[in-house]
Scaffold this motif. Structure first.
Motif, PDB file in Angstrom:
ATOM      1  N   LEU A  79      41.890  53.951  33.729  1.00 38.56           N
ATOM      2  CA  LEU A  79      42.059  52.933  34.764  1.00 38.56           C
ATOM      3  C   LEU A  79      41.429  51.672  34.206  1.00 38.56           C
ATOM      4  O   LEU A  79      40.212  51.618  33.993  1.00 38.56           O
ATOM      5  CB  LEU A  79      41.359  53.335  36.071  1.00 38.56           C
ATOM      6  N   LYS A  80      42.249  50.676  33.926  1.00 35.29           N
ATOM      7  CA  LYS A  80      41.754  49.403  33.403  1.00 35.29           C
ATOM      8  C   LYS A  80      41.880  48.367  34.510  1.00 35.29           C
ATOM      9  O   LYS A  80      42.962  48.158  35.048  1.00 35.29           O
ATOM     10  CB  LYS A  80      42.554  48.960  32.178  1.00 35.29           C
ATOM     11  N   SER A  81      40.758  47.728  34.830  1.00 31.96           N
ATOM     12  CA  SER A  81      40.727  46.812  35.961  1.00 31.96           C
ATOM     13  C   SER A  81      40.076  45.490  35.578  1.00 31.96           C
ATOM     14  O   SER A  81      38.897  45.427  35.264  1.00 31.96           O
ATOM     15  CB  SER A  81      39.961  47.456  37.119  1.00 31.96           C
ATOM     16  N   ASN A  82      40.865  44.431  35.614  1.00 35.92           N
ATOM     17  CA  ASN A  82      40.387  43.062  35.426  1.00 35.92           C
ATOM     18  C   ASN A  82      41.112  42.243  36.482  1.00 35.92           C
ATOM     19  O   ASN A  82      42.102  41.594  36.204  1.00 35.92           O
ATOM     20  CB  ASN A  82      40.708  42.577  34.011  1.00 35.92           C
ATOM     21  N   ILE A  83      40.620  42.306  37.714  1.00 41.05           N
ATOM     22  CA  ILE A  83      41.385  41.739  38.825  1.00 41.05           C
ATOM     23  C   ILE A  83      40.585  40.723  39.644  1.00 41.05           C
ATOM     24  O   ILE A  83      40.724  40.654  40.864  1.00 41.05           O
ATOM     25  CB  ILE A  83      42.019  42.842  39.694  1.00 41.05           C
ATOM     26  N   GLU A  84      39.769  39.974  38.940  1.00 45.56           N
ATOM     27  CA  GLU A  84      39.134  38.775  39.507  1.00 45.56           C
ATOM     28  C   GLU A  84      38.468  39.013  40.852  1.00 45.56           C
ATOM     29  O   GLU A  84      38.705  38.300  41.811  1.00 45.56           O
ATOM     30  CB  GLU A  84      40.147  37.633  39.601  1.00 45.56           C
ATOM     31  N   PRO A  89      36.516  46.382  45.632  1.00 41.04           N
ATOM     32  CA  PRO A  89      37.117  47.240  46.658  1.00 41.04           C
ATOM     33  C   PRO A  89      37.934  48.395  46.082  1.00 41.04           C
ATOM     34  O   PRO A  89      37.974  49.476  46.684  1.00 41.04           O
ATOM     35  CB  PRO A  89      37.990  46.290  47.480  1.00 41.04           C
ATOM     36  N   VAL A  90      38.560  48.210  44.917  1.00 45.21           N
ATOM     37  CA  VAL A  90      39.325  49.310  44.316  1.00 45.21           C
ATOM     38  C   VAL A  90      38.396  50.471  43.976  1.00 45.21           C
ATOM     39  O   VAL A  90      38.646  51.623  44.352  1.00 45.21           O
ATOM     40  CB  VAL A  90      40.100  48.853  43.059  1.00 45.21           C
ATOM     41  N   LEU A  91      37.313  50.179  43.272  1.00 49.10           N
ATOM     42  CA  LEU A  91      36.388  51.248  42.893  1.00 49.10           C
ATOM     43  C   LEU A  91      35.696  51.864  44.107  1.00 49.10           C
ATOM     44  O   LEU A  91      35.509  53.080  44.173  1.00 49.10           O
ATOM     45  CB  LEU A  91      35.379  50.753  41.868  1.00 49.10           C
ATOM     46  N   GLN A  92      35.341  51.041  45.079  1.00 46.88           N
ATOM     47  CA  GLN A  92      34.736  51.568  46.301  1.00 46.88           C
ATOM     48  C   GLN A  92      35.704  52.517  47.018  1.00 46.88           C
ATOM     49  O   GLN A  92      35.292  53.569  47.524  1.00 46.88           O
ATOM     50  CB  GLN A  92      34.313  50.414  47.218  1.00 46.88           C
ATOM     51  N   ASP A  93      36.982  52.171  47.030  1.00 47.07           N
ATOM     52  CA  ASP A  93      37.999  53.008  47.663  1.00 47.07           C
ATOM     53  C   ASP A  93      38.139  54.339  46.931  1.00 47.07           C
ATOM     54  O   ASP A  93      38.183  55.403  47.561  1.00 47.07           O
ATOM     55  CB  ASP A  93      39.341  52.258  47.654  1.00 47.07           C
ATOM     56  N   LEU A  94      38.168  54.300  45.608  1.00 47.12           N
ATOM     57  CA  LEU A  94      38.315  55.521  44.815  1.00 47.12           C
ATOM     58  C   LEU A  94      37.078  56.414  44.919  1.00 47.12           C
ATOM     59  O   LEU A  94      37.203  57.643  44.958  1.00 47.12           O
ATOM     60  CB  LEU A  94      38.608  55.172  43.364  1.00 47.12           C
TER      61      LEU A  94
END
Length: 149
Positions: A79-84, A89-94
């Motif tokens: 999972l690569k995340s560079n979303i400013e 919230p993505v990681l908190q959701d997961l």
């Protein structure tokens, strides 16, 4: 490979680039902790829902956890995340959905311009340390978390 791009112009470029590759799925929405329509500020390569300057575009966001469940994904290599700012919230959701243990590597660029970013990053680290370990960590640049085996 799943690619998420909520900005219409960039989505069209990515979709066109990979149109002949059935191994790459491109979606015209971003991931977050909930489903919603929201405005994004278009600022060169730093477009973000957390910025106020720049031209605005209405985009769609979907819960990362719900997407993974709906797609029946039981194992994710990277999972690569560079979303400013959207990485929080993505990681908190997961984490909340107990799905991080299904991700072998989490490569993330945390952004410090988000209010409470230091505390949120620390809280995410506490949770990720339960299932993963860091393989590299450049403070608020890039870091990688590898699943403990």
């Amino acid at each position: 490979i799943y690619v998420f791009e909520p900005v219409e112009e960039y989505f069209n470029i990515i979709r066109s680039k990979f149109s002949g590759n059935s191994m790459i799925k491109v979606y015209n929405f971003g991931l977050s902790d909930k489903d919603e329509m929201i405005d994004i500020s278009l600022v060169d390569n730093s477009s973000s829902i957390y910025l106020t300057e720049g031209k605005k575009e209405r985009i769609s966001l979907k819960s990362a956890a719900n997407f993974i469940k709906d797609e029946g994904l039981t194992s994710i290599d990277l999972l690569k995340s560079n979303i400013e700012g959207g990485e929080f919230p993505v990681l908190q959701d997961l984490i909340k959905a107990n799905l991080v243990q299904n991700i072998k590597n989490i490569q993330v660029q945390f952004h410090s311009f988000i209010p409470n970013s230091i505390k949120m990053r620390e809280d995410i680290h506490i949770e990720l340390n339960k299932t993963h370990h860091t393989t590299y960590n450049y403070y608020f640049v890039w870091e990688n978390w590898e699943l403990d085996r």
